[in-house]
Scaffold this motif. Structure first.
Motif, PDB file in Angstrom:
ATOM      1  N   VAL A 184       4.767   1.911  15.069  1.00  0.00           N
ATOM      2  CA  VAL A 184       3.487   1.819  14.353  1.00  0.00           C
ATOM      3  C   VAL A 184       3.157   0.344  14.133  1.00  0.00           C
ATOM      4  O   VAL A 184       4.039  -0.484  13.891  1.00  0.00           O
ATOM      5  CB  VAL A 184       3.549   2.572  13.005  1.00  0.00           C
ATOM      6  CG1 VAL A 184       2.292   2.332  12.186  1.00  0.00           C
ATOM      7  CG2 VAL A 184       3.752   4.059  13.251  1.00  0.00           C
ATOM      8  N   ASP A 185       1.894   0.008  14.198  1.00  0.00           N
ATOM      9  CA  ASP A 185       1.454  -1.375  14.011  1.00  0.00           C
ATOM     10  C   ASP A 185       0.234  -1.374  13.109  1.00  0.00           C
ATOM     11  O   ASP A 185      -0.346  -0.306  12.813  1.00  0.00           O
ATOM     12  CB  ASP A 185       1.134  -2.016  15.357  1.00  0.00           C
ATOM     13  CG  ASP A 185       1.076  -3.543  15.285  1.00  0.00           C
ATOM     14  OD1 ASP A 185       1.406  -4.114  14.212  1.00  0.00           O
ATOM     15  OD2 ASP A 185       0.694  -4.159  16.292  1.00  0.00           O
ATOM     16  N   GLY A 186      -0.180  -2.546  12.670  1.00  0.00           N
ATOM     17  CA  GLY A 186      -1.365  -2.620  11.826  1.00  0.00           C
ATOM     18  C   GLY A 186      -1.547  -3.986  11.218  1.00  0.00           C
ATOM     19  O   GLY A 186      -0.781  -4.920  11.479  1.00  0.00           O
ATOM     20  N   ASP A 187      -2.574  -4.110  10.412  1.00  0.00           N
ATOM     21  CA  ASP A 187      -2.872  -5.348   9.711  1.00  0.00           C
ATOM     22  C   ASP A 187      -1.910  -5.500   8.534  1.00  0.00           C
ATOM     23  O   ASP A 187      -1.877  -4.655   7.642  1.00  0.00           O
ATOM     24  CB  ASP A 187      -4.317  -5.337   9.202  1.00  0.00           C
ATOM     25  CG  ASP A 187      -5.329  -5.284  10.338  1.00  0.00           C
ATOM     26  OD1 ASP A 187      -5.066  -5.917  11.380  1.00  0.00           O
ATOM     27  OD2 ASP A 187      -6.374  -4.624  10.181  1.00  0.00           O
ATOM     28  N   ASP A 188      -1.138  -6.567   8.543  1.00  0.00           N
ATOM     29  CA  ASP A 188      -0.113  -6.794   7.528  1.00  0.00           C
ATOM     30  C   ASP A 188      -0.750  -6.887   6.146  1.00  0.00           C
ATOM     31  O   ASP A 188      -1.633  -7.725   5.903  1.00  0.00           O
ATOM     32  CB  ASP A 188       0.623  -8.098   7.858  1.00  0.00           C
ATOM     33  CG  ASP A 188       1.867  -8.312   7.003  1.00  0.00           C
ATOM     34  OD1 ASP A 188       1.996  -7.678   5.936  1.00  0.00           O
ATOM     35  OD2 ASP A 188       2.692  -9.154   7.407  1.00  0.00           O
ATOM     36  N   GLU A 189      -0.319  -6.034   5.207  1.00  0.00           N
ATOM     37  CA  GLU A 189      -0.876  -6.065   3.860  1.00  0.00           C
ATOM     38  C   GLU A 189      -0.205  -7.102   2.956  1.00  0.00           C
ATOM     39  O   GLU A 189      -0.541  -7.218   1.777  1.00  0.00           O
ATOM     40  CB  GLU A 189      -0.835  -4.684   3.210  1.00  0.00           C
ATOM     41  CG  GLU A 189       0.533  -4.162   2.902  1.00  0.00           C
ATOM     42  CD  GLU A 189       0.484  -2.804   2.202  1.00  0.00           C
ATOM     43  OE1 GLU A 189      -0.619  -2.220   2.072  1.00  0.00           O
ATOM     44  OE2 GLU A 189       1.548  -2.323   1.791  1.00  0.00           O
ATOM     45  N   LEU A 190       0.750  -7.869   3.530  1.00  0.00           N
ATOM     46  CA  LEU A 190       1.295  -9.048   2.854  1.00  0.00           C
ATOM     47  C   LEU A 190       1.961  -8.700   1.533  1.00  0.00           C
ATOM     48  O   LEU A 190       1.672  -9.284   0.490  1.00  0.00           O
ATOM     49  CB  LEU A 190       0.183 -10.089   2.628  1.00  0.00           C
ATOM     50  CG  LEU A 190      -0.623 -10.490   3.880  1.00  0.00           C
ATOM     51  CD1 LEU A 190      -1.777 -11.403   3.492  1.00  0.00           C
ATOM     52  CD2 LEU A 190       0.275 -11.135   4.914  1.00  0.00           C
TER      53      LEU A 190
END
Length: 424
Positions: A184-190
């Motif tokens: 799974v990948d995505g925009d890092d929510e930091l």
């Protein structure tokens, strides 16, 4: 932001949520009632949305309005929305302090067609009026496996699912405690050691999708990265996030967010998004029905082109918090779901648990809300596509056809608890 009925936890909780949302957005959050706990919809205090073909009619109506109300004409925002199909205006300061809904009412009294112009509503993580978040804040769990469990899948066609949500926690994708999230990948929510409100929401939902359909390609499109927005986003900005999601050519989109609107009219922004990007595409949008125990329309779940999902408890009954009616096409388990969650310390922000400190260190959490019922259905649709090679629309129809009906007319179709995952 005070509320006279301080003894009611639900009202205090709603006030807590709105305070957080307002502070996170520099005060640019307004509501339609005097007491914040009574709100039915949230909106930007200066924005008005109009479809491109309706601009002339809107501006003519503004020209007829008493000049003492608007000192100067609304300014057309230069942000390009939906390729110019949606226009956002910024109202100048109103001399009498009229709200955006007040101005729209005056314009409609002067001949503007009702619903042609709209406030720019705040969309929030599985919100509604009366509450603006999941049904509860995340809770620790002693379990070491997800619930519902991973449904084994040996082979299938590749299916692309985009979860439009708060972002992705990259460590969860390589964590041996959550192997179902590998890839799974995505925009890092930091995330950091101190978890903010709504941290992990998108990761948790991606995990639910993967448990239902292990062979899917999942990407988490983040709209509240680093805590910006307090888990909320304007509908005019949300459709830009959905455009980005569509650029990934998904067959299924999960949106565990939504909003009520002025006069319960269909959201102009979501309607335009559907017309421009979703209509005619091989893609199904699955949306949470909201957590307010009512039947009023909750957008986009209430649109006929979306699959709106309400929540069931483990015993198969509709959860006390779940919306129903036009926003819920189907119901699925949404109470006490267990799935992936970032490690860290979380301080509760909402009554009655405000100030309670919860420590997450197992890679999992327990969470409840229609937010988490929606990805069960999204995952089932993705699995149907994967196993049969059917279109997204045919897969949606097949999954909904397997739902059973309850004798309560408010409930309608719901996913049988033993299907698609085994009962312990």
């Amino acid at each position: 932001m005070g509320d006279w009925k301080i003894g009611d936890d639900r009202r205090r909780r709603s006030t807590d949520q709105l305070r957080e949302l307002r502070e996170a957005n520099d005060g640019q959050v307004a509501w339609d009632t005097e007491a914040p706990a009574d709100f039915t919809y949230l909106f930007h205090p200066d924005h008005v949305l109009v479809g491109a073909e309706d601009v002339d009619e809107f501006e003519a109506a503004v020209a007829r309005l008493d000049k003492d109300i608007l000192g100067e004409p609304p300014r057309r925002d230069d942000v390009l929305l939906l390729g110019g199909d949606l226009v956002r205006y910024v109202l100048a300061e109103r001399s009498g302090g009229e709200s955006v809904p007040d101005v729209l009412e005056l314009l409609e009294r002067g001949g503007l067609r009702q619903g042609l112009a709209s406030p720019d509503h705040w969309v929030h993580v599985s919100p509604g009026g009366g509450t603006a978040c999941p049904a509860v804040e995340p809770e620790e769990t002693g379990l070491t496996e997800p619930w519902p469990p991973v449904a084994p899948q040996d082979e299938g066609h590749d299916v692309r699912v985009v979860v439009v949500d708060t972002g992705w926690n990259p460590p969860s994708g390589n964590d041996p405690r959550t192997p179902w999230l590998k890839g799974v990948d995505g925009d890092d929510e930091l995330n950091g050691p101190d978890l903010r409100p709504y941290a992990g929401h998108g990761t948790f939902i991606a995990g639910v999708v993967r448990c239902m359909a292990p062979l899917t390609t999942v990407f988490v499109e983040g709209f509240a990265i680093g805590g910006v927005g307090g888990g909320g986003i304007l509908e005019s900005e949300m459709v830009r996030q959905l455009e980005e999601a569509m650029a990934r050519k998904p067959q299924v989109i999960n949106l565990s967010a939504g909003c009520r609107t002025r006069l319960d009219l269909p959201s102009i922004a979501f309607s335009r998004f559907y017309r421009r990007h979703l209509k005619g595409e091989d893609c199904v949008l699955v949306a949470a029905a909201g957590n307010d125990s009512w039947a009023a329309p909750f957008w986009p779940a209430a649109f006929p082109w979306a699959v709106g999902v309400g929540s069931l408890d483990r015993d198969g009954r509709v959860s006390s918090f779940s919306n129903y009616g036009v926003s819920a096409d189907v119901y699925a388990l949404g109470r006490n779901i267990v799935n992936a969650f970032p490690d860290g310390t979380f301080e509760c922000h909402e009554t009655p648990n405000k100030g309670d400190v919860r420590v997450f260190g197992t890679g999992l959490a327990r969470w409840s809300g229609t937010s988490f019922a929606a990805p069960i259905v999204a995952g089932l649709i993705a699995r149907e596509i994967s196993e049969t090679g059917s279109s997204a629309a045919d897969a949606r129809d097949a999954v909904l056809a397997r739902a059973v009906y309850d004798s309560d007319p408010l409930v309608g179709p719901h996913m049988e608890l033993r299907q698609p995952y085994p009962h312990p």
